[in-house]
Scaffold this motif. Structure first.
Motif, PDB file in Angstrom:
ATOM      1  N   PRO A 263     -38.664 -46.292  99.285  1.00 61.91           N
ATOM      2  CA  PRO A 263     -37.720 -46.361 100.412  1.00 61.91           C
ATOM      3  C   PRO A 263     -38.264 -45.837 101.726  1.00 61.91           C
ATOM      4  CG  PRO A 263     -37.176 -44.519  98.995  1.00 61.91           C
ATOM      5  CD  PRO A 263     -38.259 -45.286  98.288  1.00 61.91           C
ATOM      6  N   THR A 264     -39.205 -44.883 101.673  1.00 58.60           N
ATOM      7  CA  THR A 264     -39.733 -44.287 102.896  1.00 58.60           C
ATOM      8  C   THR A 264     -41.221 -44.025 102.725  1.00 58.60           C
ATOM      9  OG1 THR A 264     -39.386 -41.995 102.170  1.00 58.60           O
ATOM     10  CG2 THR A 264     -37.556 -43.068 103.315  1.00 58.60           C
ATOM     11  N   ALA A 265     -41.889 -43.779 103.844  1.00 57.38           N
ATOM     12  CA  ALA A 265     -43.260 -43.291 103.763  1.00 57.38           C
ATOM     13  C   ALA A 265     -43.244 -41.893 103.163  1.00 57.38           C
ATOM     14  CB  ALA A 265     -43.882 -43.265 105.157  1.00 57.38           C
ATOM     15  N   GLY A 266     -44.330 -41.518 102.514  1.00 54.62           N
ATOM     16  CA  GLY A 266     -44.419 -40.199 101.909  1.00 54.62           C
ATOM     17  C   GLY A 266     -45.343 -40.208 100.714  1.00 54.62           C
ATOM     18  N   THR A 267     -45.407 -39.088 100.032  1.00 52.83           N
ATOM     19  CA  THR A 267     -46.236 -38.942  98.844  1.00 52.83           C
ATOM     20  C   THR A 267     -45.352 -39.005  97.605  1.00 52.83           C
ATOM     21  OG1 THR A 267     -47.816 -37.565 100.043  1.00 52.83           O
ATOM     22  CG2 THR A 267     -47.885 -37.453  97.650  1.00 52.83           C
ATOM     23  N   TYR A 268     -45.769 -39.800  96.631  1.00 51.86           N
ATOM     24  CA  TYR A 268     -45.005 -39.994  95.405  1.00 51.86           C
ATOM     25  C   TYR A 268     -45.877 -39.693  94.185  1.00 51.86           C
ATOM     26  CZ  TYR A 268     -41.593 -42.533  98.292  1.00 51.86           C
ATOM     27  OH  TYR A 268     -40.665 -42.881  99.237  1.00 51.86           O
ATOM     28  N   SER A 269     -45.247 -39.123  93.171  1.00 52.05           N
ATOM     29  CA  SER A 269     -45.892 -38.986  91.868  1.00 52.05           C
ATOM     30  C   SER A 269     -45.353 -40.072  90.955  1.00 52.05           C
ATOM     31  CB  SER A 269     -45.612 -37.607  91.264  1.00 52.05           C
ATOM     32  OG  SER A 269     -46.333 -36.607  91.938  1.00 52.05           O
ATOM     33  N   LEU A 270     -46.265 -40.823  90.330  1.00 50.52           N
ATOM     34  CA  LEU A 270     -45.905 -41.914  89.441  1.00 50.52           C
ATOM     35  C   LEU A 270     -46.233 -41.519  88.010  1.00 50.52           C
ATOM     36  CD1 LEU A 270     -46.008 -43.270  92.237  1.00 50.52           C
ATOM     37  CD2 LEU A 270     -47.044 -45.270  91.153  1.00 50.52           C
ATOM     38  N   PHE A 271     -45.278 -41.716  87.092  1.00 51.90           N
ATOM     39  CA  PHE A 271     -45.450 -41.388  85.687  1.00 51.90           C
ATOM     40  C   PHE A 271     -45.226 -42.664  84.871  1.00 51.90           C
ATOM     41  CE2 PHE A 271     -43.919 -37.651  87.906  1.00 51.90           C
ATOM     42  CZ  PHE A 271     -44.807 -36.662  87.513  1.00 51.90           C
ATOM     43  N   LEU A 272     -46.291 -43.170  84.266  1.00 47.52           N
ATOM     44  CA  LEU A 272     -46.225 -44.389  83.465  1.00 47.52           C
ATOM     45  C   LEU A 272     -46.218 -44.026  81.986  1.00 47.52           C
ATOM     46  CD1 LEU A 272     -46.496 -47.533  83.081  1.00 47.52           C
ATOM     47  CD2 LEU A 272     -48.975 -47.114  82.953  1.00 47.52           C
ATOM     48  N   ASP A 273     -45.158 -44.421  81.273  1.00 49.78           N
ATOM     49  CA  ASP A 273     -45.086 -44.259  79.818  1.00 49.78           C
ATOM     50  C   ASP A 273     -45.423 -45.589  79.154  1.00 49.78           C
ATOM     51  OD1 ASP A 273     -44.257 -41.621  79.965  1.00 49.78           O
ATOM     52  OD2 ASP A 273     -42.114 -42.113  79.810  1.00 49.78           O
ATOM     53  N   VAL A 280     -46.445 -42.434  72.118  1.00 51.56           N
ATOM     54  CA  VAL A 280     -46.142 -42.683  73.523  1.00 51.56           C
ATOM     55  C   VAL A 280     -47.049 -41.806  74.383  1.00 51.56           C
ATOM     56  CG1 VAL A 280     -44.366 -42.592  75.321  1.00 51.56           C
ATOM     57  CG2 VAL A 280     -43.754 -43.254  72.986  1.00 51.56           C
ATOM     58  N   HIS A 281     -47.655 -42.413  75.378  1.00 55.40           N
ATOM     59  CA  HIS A 281     -48.592 -41.727  76.257  1.00 55.40           C
ATOM     60  C   HIS A 281     -48.082 -41.809  77.702  1.00 55.40           C
ATOM     61  CE1 HIS A 281     -51.476 -41.813  72.901  1.00 55.40           C
ATOM     62  NE2 HIS A 281     -51.090 -43.071  72.733  1.00 55.40           N
ATOM     63  N   THR A 282     -48.487 -40.838  78.505  1.00 56.08           N
ATOM     64  CA  THR A 282     -48.075 -40.813  79.908  1.00 56.08           C
ATOM     65  C   THR A 282     -49.285 -40.701  80.809  1.00 56.08           C
ATOM     66  OG1 THR A 282     -46.000 -39.691  79.326  1.00 56.08           O
ATOM     67  CG2 THR A 282     -46.658 -39.652  81.641  1.00 56.08           C
ATOM     68  N   ALA A 283     -49.400 -41.628  81.737  1.00 56.55           N
ATOM     69  CA  ALA A 283     -50.449 -41.588  82.764  1.00 56.55           C
ATOM     70  C   ALA A 283     -49.803 -41.203  84.090  1.00 56.55           C
ATOM     71  CB  ALA A 283     -51.146 -42.937  82.886  1.00 56.55           C
ATOM     72  N   GLU A 284     -50.474 -40.344  84.857  1.00 58.45           N
ATOM     73  CA  GLU A 284     -49.915 -39.832  86.105  1.00 58.45           C
ATOM     74  C   GLU A 284     -50.779 -40.226  87.296  1.00 58.45           C
ATOM     75  OE1 GLU A 284     -49.322 -35.645  85.898  1.00 58.45           O
ATOM     76  OE2 GLU A 284     -48.348 -35.714  83.928  1.00 58.45           O
ATOM     77  N   PHE A 285     -50.112 -40.596  88.385  1.00 60.99           N
ATOM     78  CA  PHE A 285     -50.806 -40.977  89.603  1.00 60.99           C
ATOM     79  C   PHE A 285     -50.114 -40.364  90.814  1.00 60.99           C
ATOM     80  CE2 PHE A 285     -51.714 -44.246  86.523  1.00 60.99           C
ATOM     81  CZ  PHE A 285     -53.045 -44.584  86.745  1.00 60.99           C
ATOM     82  N   THR A 286     -50.891 -40.062  91.829  1.00 56.55           N
ATOM     83  CA  THR A 286     -50.355 -39.675  93.132  1.00 56.55           C
ATOM     84  C   THR A 286     -50.618 -40.820  94.100  1.00 56.55           C
ATOM     85  OG1 THR A 286     -50.779 -37.330  92.720  1.00 56.55           O
ATOM     86  CG2 THR A 286     -50.458 -38.003  95.011  1.00 56.55           C
ATOM     87  N   VAL A 287     -49.579 -41.244  94.799  1.00 54.80           N
ATOM     88  CA  VAL A 287     -49.688 -42.366  95.733  1.00 54.80           C
ATOM     89  C   VAL A 287     -49.106 -41.949  97.077  1.00 54.80           C
ATOM     90  CG1 VAL A 287     -48.881 -44.696  96.246  1.00 54.80           C
ATOM     91  CG2 VAL A 287     -49.595 -44.130  93.934  1.00 54.80           C
ATOM     92  N   ARG A 288     -49.829 -42.234  98.146  1.00 56.78           N
ATOM     93  CA  ARG A 288     -49.303 -42.008  99.483  1.00 56.78           C
ATOM     94  C   ARG A 288     -48.843 -43.351 100.048  1.00 56.78           C
ATOM     95  NH1 ARG A 288     -53.888 -38.186 100.221  1.00 56.78           N
ATOM     96  NH2 ARG A 288     -53.021 -36.110  99.882  1.00 56.78           N
ATOM     97  N   VAL A 289     -47.577 -43.448 100.286  1.00 55.52           N
ATOM     98  CA  VAL A 289     -46.982 -44.686 100.790  1.00 55.52           C
ATOM     99  C   VAL A 289     -46.870 -44.589 102.305  1.00 55.52           C
ATOM    100  CG1 VAL A 289     -44.944 -46.173 100.753  1.00 55.52           C
ATOM    101  CG2 VAL A 289     -45.727 -45.056  98.649  1.00 55.52           C
ATOM    102  N   GLY A 290     -47.409 -45.576 102.993  1.00 53.82           N
ATOM    103  CA  GLY A 290     -47.381 -45.569 104.448  1.00 53.82           C
ATOM    104  C   GLY A 290     -46.682 -46.792 105.006  1.00 53.82           C
TER     105      GLY A 290
END
Length: 314
Positions: A263-273, A280-290
């Protein structure tokens, strides 16, 4: 008032003023999160949830007359306990009737406010409407709970959020730097996509193990993958599922694609199951949305294998 008392009072007032000034300076130095526009939905393909009345999901403890009510908001780190709560309906009574979403009546997300210790679990409900699950908070601090559910008779899914306090050692965990690759326990997950604030974007995760593409992902809650994104700062919540449904016996992978709108610019943490080989495994990512034209996800690089952050799935 004596002179000594007056001096003490003056010193206290001066210290208080300095404290407020310091707090203002610290607040001004923190990177702000752009104000959410009512039309900017946290909605996507395959079951994303949109906000109500301009309120982004997960930021409010109440919505549409429903309230997330934990039995207690105080816990001890490292101690196994029963995490109990109710969803109170518009009549003030615990809700006992739900519509299933992704094979469950309710999904519970638990994460510390520094975005460490992510858990996606599924409590059970008794006849009186109380939800419960055995749970251990792994460290002290403030933790965020999200209840993701659809009450019977309501035409949309709700995501309510509340904080609980956990006593114990608190060591803040900084967010990882943005990367298109996450490696753990022999798995490598790569992320491709360039999300733009306020516009629907495709994110594709590709799973490999031991250098070979994983082509036998197993269905988990009716899909080959689940994606939870949390906005750093206020922890606004976005939960998406891929457009492709998955039923027993189907195989998926190596790619899982989601359509999503930040919805907005900013930093997001993404958790993929995702589920593979019965776990069940979880992968984590940090994404900066601009804004439009900004490259968000860096090119894939070889990264050292992560130690598994405590996760929960049940």
């Amino acid at each position: 008032m004596t002179r000594a008392a007056a001096l003490r009072l003056g010193a206290f007032a001066g210290a208080l003023a300095l404290a407020f000034a310091a707090a203002f300076a610290i607040g001004a130095a923190v990177e702000p999160i752009a104000a959410a526009k009512p039309e900017a939905s946290m909605e996507g393909h395959g079951g994303g949830h949109s906000e109500s009345g301009g309120q982004l999901p997960g930021l409010a403890v109440s919505d549409a007359g429903y309230t997330f009510a934990p039995q207690t908001t105080f816990y001890q780190a490292g101690a196994k306990t029963a995490l109990r709560f109710t969803i109170q309906g518009p009549d003030g009574k615990p809700v006992t009737q739900y519509q299933q979403t992704h094979e469950k009546d309710l999904h519970l997300i638990v994460v510390r406010r520094d975005l460490s210790g992510f858990h996606h679990v599924h409590p059970t409900r008794d006849a009186g409407g109380t939800w419960s699950i055995p749970f251990t908070f792994t460290a002290g601090g403030t933790w965020r709970l999200y209840a993701d559910f659809k009450p019977a008779g309501l035409d949309r899914t709700l995501t309510l959020g509340t904080d609980v306090n956990v006593s114990g050692l608190y060591i803040p965990v900084p967010l990882s730097e943005p990367s298109s690759n996450y490696s753990f326990h022999g798995y490598d997950v790569t992320l491709a996509g360039s999300p733009v604030a306020g516009k629907e974007t495709e994110l594709t995760f590709t799973v490999s193990r031991g250098g070979k593409p994983v082509t036998d992902l197993q269905p988990y809650l009716g899909a080959f993958g689940h994606l939870v994104s949390l906005r750093s700062g206020d922890l606004a919540y976005l939960h998406n599922h891929p457009a492709e449904e998955a039923t027993a016996g189907m195989k998926g992978g190596p790619s899982i694609t989601f359509g999503t709108t930040f919805p907005t610019a900013g930093t997001y943490s993404l958790f993929l199951d995702f589920q593979h080989a019965g776990a069940v495994h979880t992968a984590e990512f940090t994404v900066r949305v601009g804004s439009e034209g900004t490259t968000i996800v860096p090119p894939a690089t070889v990264t050292p294998e992560h130690e598994e952050t405590p996760h929960g799935h049940s």
